[in-house]
Motif scaffolding. Structure first.
Motif, PDB file in Angstrom:
ATOM      1  N   GLN B 378       0.812  -1.176   0.032  1.00 45.88           N
ATOM      2  CA  GLN B 378       0.046   0.058   0.169  1.00 45.88           C
ATOM      3  C   GLN B 378       0.726   1.264  -0.051  1.00 45.88           C
ATOM      4  OE1 GLN B 378      -2.517   0.956   3.631  1.00 45.88           O
ATOM      5  NE2 GLN B 378      -4.010   1.507   2.172  1.00 45.88           N
ATOM      6  N   TRP B 379       0.591   2.234  -0.739  1.00 51.90           N
ATOM      7  CA  TRP B 379       1.248   3.362  -0.743  1.00 51.90           C
ATOM      8  C   TRP B 379       0.937   4.145   0.383  1.00 51.90           C
ATOM      9  CZ3 TRP B 379       5.044   5.576  -3.707  1.00 51.90           C
ATOM     10  CH2 TRP B 379       5.368   5.099  -4.931  1.00 51.90           C
ATOM     11  N   GLN B 380       1.928   4.581   1.239  1.00 48.45           N
ATOM     12  CA  GLN B 380       1.735   5.333   2.638  1.00 48.45           C
ATOM     13  C   GLN B 380       2.929   6.440   2.659  1.00 48.45           C
ATOM     14  OE1 GLN B 380       1.592   2.378   5.943  1.00 48.45           O
ATOM     15  NE2 GLN B 380      -0.267   1.398   5.015  1.00 48.45           N
ATOM     16  N   ASP B 381       2.487   7.781   2.799  1.00 47.59           N
ATOM     17  CA  ASP B 381       3.437   8.566   2.917  1.00 47.59           C
ATOM     18  C   ASP B 381       4.577   8.629   1.970  1.00 47.59           C
ATOM     19  OD1 ASP B 381       2.088   9.521   5.025  1.00 47.59           O
ATOM     20  OD2 ASP B 381       3.098   8.369   6.319  1.00 47.59           O
ATOM     21  N   GLY B 382       4.131   8.369   0.630  1.00 49.34           N
ATOM     22  CA  GLY B 382       5.113   8.355  -0.500  1.00 49.34           C
ATOM     23  C   GLY B 382       6.179   6.926  -0.625  1.00 49.34           C
ATOM     24  N   LYS B 383       5.828   6.006   0.263  1.00 43.87           N
ATOM     25  CA  LYS B 383       6.509   4.818   0.247  1.00 43.87           C
ATOM     26  C   LYS B 383       5.387   3.585  -0.156  1.00 43.87           C
ATOM     27  CE  LYS B 383      10.331   6.158   2.674  1.00 43.87           C
ATOM     28  NZ  LYS B 383      10.145   7.501   3.214  1.00 43.87           N
ATOM     29  N   VAL B 384       5.857   2.640  -0.610  1.00 39.48           N
ATOM     30  CA  VAL B 384       5.160   1.486  -0.672  1.00 39.48           C
ATOM     31  C   VAL B 384       5.368   0.593   0.578  1.00 39.48           C
ATOM     32  CG1 VAL B 384       4.616   1.423  -3.139  1.00 39.48           C
ATOM     33  CG2 VAL B 384       6.786   0.264  -2.278  1.00 39.48           C
TER      34      VAL B 384
END
Lengths: 289, 407
Positions: B378-384
């Protein structure tokens, strides 16, 4: 509820179509140029706005995109259109077709350059104002409202410029009788520069707003030109009012089709309408000739 | 010209096989769309693999040489590139495309010109079904990425754990796929396996890849009131994601979203991808195998972005071809095919084995936890962030504020 949704979405999309098309039609009306690099110019404005928004913020990016639109308009005129118009090697009666071919190739060059530097993936310009607002139960992105407002502001400013200023009236005159205008001592070259500048502002604004509203990819360049071209033909080549009317017809036909029939058939009814109009009234809805 | 110069020149002209062969490089043609993120990852990753193999002395003293061609995502261009690769550039193997339509167009040519060919990114089940149906002619083709059917299975397996079996207690879904060759079997797979995972399918939307305005589509989905949108998108990606976020569609997106597998997707969508859940073969932050993270780090260092999904498989494919040449004792195409069929190689995406002649999915990647199963991020704060399977998960699902899920 669905009716209101169609009304709101159709209004914003149509305003954007209108803004994209009136620059195109104005250019033809005043200087007789059909600029087939139109989609490419919209594309560059959107991509520049997208690229720079990270460094200088959403507003800075939008301003840079607008400037890029103006720069691209002048580049198109000075590098492609004017050399053809001035060339002694091209017979006068063939110049129109040379301008068509020249701008078409120029548009392809722009498209390929954008694809090379930023891939064929679509890019979306960061919205100037994020968030949504609820209009009578319909959740509408504030950016969509802003798009419609800015489009109409740009269209209104253009109307004022043309109808209320001396330079604008000269533009209008050039579209009616360029020879008469030169007899009155106006320099056509300066009028052409002015119309390309206005075109650049309109195309740059349309590009940035389109990038923020729907997003653009280099592969859309041809479609954008085609859509502006068909709206302008539908409304009547050279007629600003006709283009706006046609933009709203096309915008609403597409939106109604997408909501009530199927999103994948979106463009078909508008194209059928174009065929019928071209067949029954070749000069377009509000065309002069 | 004196005899001293003439002799070597003559030798060159007629060719001196004994000398030429020892240093004759193994040429691998790479055909992909250079201006797409999932396309350019293929030659980029292949060159990285070739450099590594060559740095270690090549294959039995022969260096790997990558010959890259841009197919502009056109089947006609790809076929021309393939013909040139085989007839003019004399390649020994080809790694080609992330687009099923293009991979299918190349299949007969791999058979006619007898060039072992692997696709690192196309997914349609048709690719391996055709090999099964006409093995004698098409056996030179290998399907180096999970078939659409297995991709659907992977998404459903994850949905069962994350969506229905968790505190989210989801019950309904709408399938949203782009209209393309690879999504036919994907959607068929979704229709069968989502109900088994506990999600009733309320609607099934196939949209044109040319769609630019997704408002009516999201609007139609919202009116069905599903708990989740299960996606099958690859050629589109940025626009539906951005419009999903801008319009604050209150339903999470979960499934396949190929463009979202590269780090550039965050910038391309201005962060609108926050909260999007997608199935991937491998990702730079999870050590699926010992080489996953080192490859991703080397790729990111060289090219400035993380590899798209097709990069992982293309990188593995170069090693798989090199390994096959070593075991086949040379580049004879039929011997290479036999060697490729015996592949048992742990690459960046898992343990690679191909289904055999008698399996319905001949020469497709084997799917499963012991082989290649993929993971869900999941994409979270610019990271996967990996969220499934539990063995590799480093985080839990977390959706942006506008997405309404039961907590």
């Amino acid at each position: 509820m669905l009716g209101l949704q169609i009304l709101i979405d159709g209004f914003a999309v149509s305003a954007l179509y209108g803004l994209g098309a009136i620059g195109f039609t104005l250019l033809f009306g005043v200087s007789g140029v059909l600029n087939l690099a139109h989609g490419g110019i919209l594309l560059v404005s959107a991509v520049v706005a997208w690229l720079l928004a990270d460094q200088i913020g959403a507003y800075g990016g939008a301003a840079a995109g607008l400037l890029a639109g103006i720069a691209m308009a002048f580049a198109t005129y000075l590098l492609v259109v004017r050399p053809i118009q001035r060339s002694r090697a091209i017979p006068h009666e063939e110049k129109e077709i040379f301008v068509l071919t020249g701008t078409l190739l120029w548009g392809i060059m722009i498209q390929e350059a954008v694809a090379y530097f930023t891939t064929t993936s679509p890019h979306t310009v960061r919205p100037l104002i994020a968030g949504v607002s609820v209009i009578a139960g319909v959740r509408t992105p504030i950016n969509e409202i802003l798009t419609a407002v800015l489009c109409w502001a740009a269209i209104g400013l253009m109307w004022l410029l043309i109808n209320r200023t001396r330079a604008g009236k000269a533009l209008l005159a050039a579209s009616i009788n360029p020879r008469g205008l030169t007899l009155l001592g106006f320099e056509l070259q300066r009028i052409y520069l002015l119309v390309w500048a206005i075109y650049g502002v309109l195309a740059g604004t349309a590009g940035v707003l389109l990038g923020a509203f729907l997003g653009v990819s280099s592969e859309n360049a041809g479609t954008l030109t085609a859509s502006a071209f068909s709206i302008v033909v539908l409304g009547g080549l050279g007629s600003v009012g006709g283009s706006l009317l046609a933009a709203y017809l096309v915008g609403y036909l597409e939106t109604i089709t997408a909501y009530l029939i199927s999103p994948s058939l979106r463009t078909i009814p508008a194209l059928l309408l174009l065929v019928i109009v071209v067949y029954l009234r070749p000069q377009g809805l509000l065309g002069r000739r | 010209m004196s005899l001293r110069y003439l002799l070597p020149a003559l030798a060159l002209a007629v060719g001196v096989p004994a000398i030429a062969d020892a240093a004759d490089p193994i040429r691998i043609g790479v055909i992909a769309e250079n201006s797409a993120i999932s396309g350019i990852a293929i030659p980029n990753a292949a060159m990285l693999a070739a450099d590594e193999i060559n740095a270690h002395g090549g294959v039995d003293g022969r260096m790997i040489e990558i010959v890259a061609y841009d197919d502009h995502n056109s089947a006609a261009d790809a076929v021309r590139a393939f013909q040139r690769a085989a007839n003019q550039d004399k390649v020994h193997a080809v790694i080609a495309t992330y687009t099923s339509e293009v991979a299918l167009a190349l299949q007969p040519w791999a058979g006619r010109l007898k060039i072992p060919t692997i696709t690192p990114g196309a997914a349609s089940d048709e690719i391996s079904k055709r090999i099964h149906g006409d093995y004698e002619h098409l056996k030179y083709n290998f399907h180096g990425y999970l078939t659409s059917g297995f991709l659907a299975q992977s998404v459903c397996d994850a949905a069962k754990d994350l969506l229905t079996g968790s505190k989210l207690k989801m019950k309904t879904a709408v399938i949203m796929s782009e209209d393309a060759a690879w999504t036919g079997p994907l959607d068929a797979g979704y229709m069968t396996c989502l109900p088994k995972a506990g999600l009733t399918v309320l609607d099934h939307i196939r949209m044109s890849p040319d769609t630019t305005d997704f408002t009516p589509i999201f609007n139609g989905i919202e009116s069905k009131k599903p708990d989740v949108i299960v996606t099958g998108i690859s050629h589109v990606g940025v626009q539906p994601t951005v419009q999903w976020a801008n319009q604050q569609v209150p339903i999470p997106m979960f499934g396949i979203s190929s463009q979202a597998t590269s780090s550039t997707f965050w910038k391309d969508t201005n962060g609108a991808t926050e909260g999007v859940v997608l199935q991937v073969a491998a990702v730079d932050t999870v050590a699926s195998t010992p080489t996953t993270m080192s490859f991703a780090a080397a790729y990111t260092k060289k090219y400035g972005i993380t590899p798209a999904y097709s990069g992982y498989t293309a990188y593995d494919d170069v090693f798989i071809i090199a390994d096959a040449v070593r075991r086949a004792g040379g580049t004879d195409p039929d011997k290479m095919v036999s060697a490729l069929e015996a592949t048992d190689y742990v690459g960046t995406v898992g343990r690679v084995q191909f289904f055999g002649k008698d399996d319905p999915f001949t020469h497709a990647l084997k799917y499963g936890t012991d082989f290649v199963s993929g993971l869900v991020v999941q994409w979270q704060d610019g990271k996967v962030v990996a969220v499934w399977p539990p063995a590799v998960a480093t985080g839990t699902l977390r959706f942006p504020g506008f997405v309404k899920v039961a907590n």
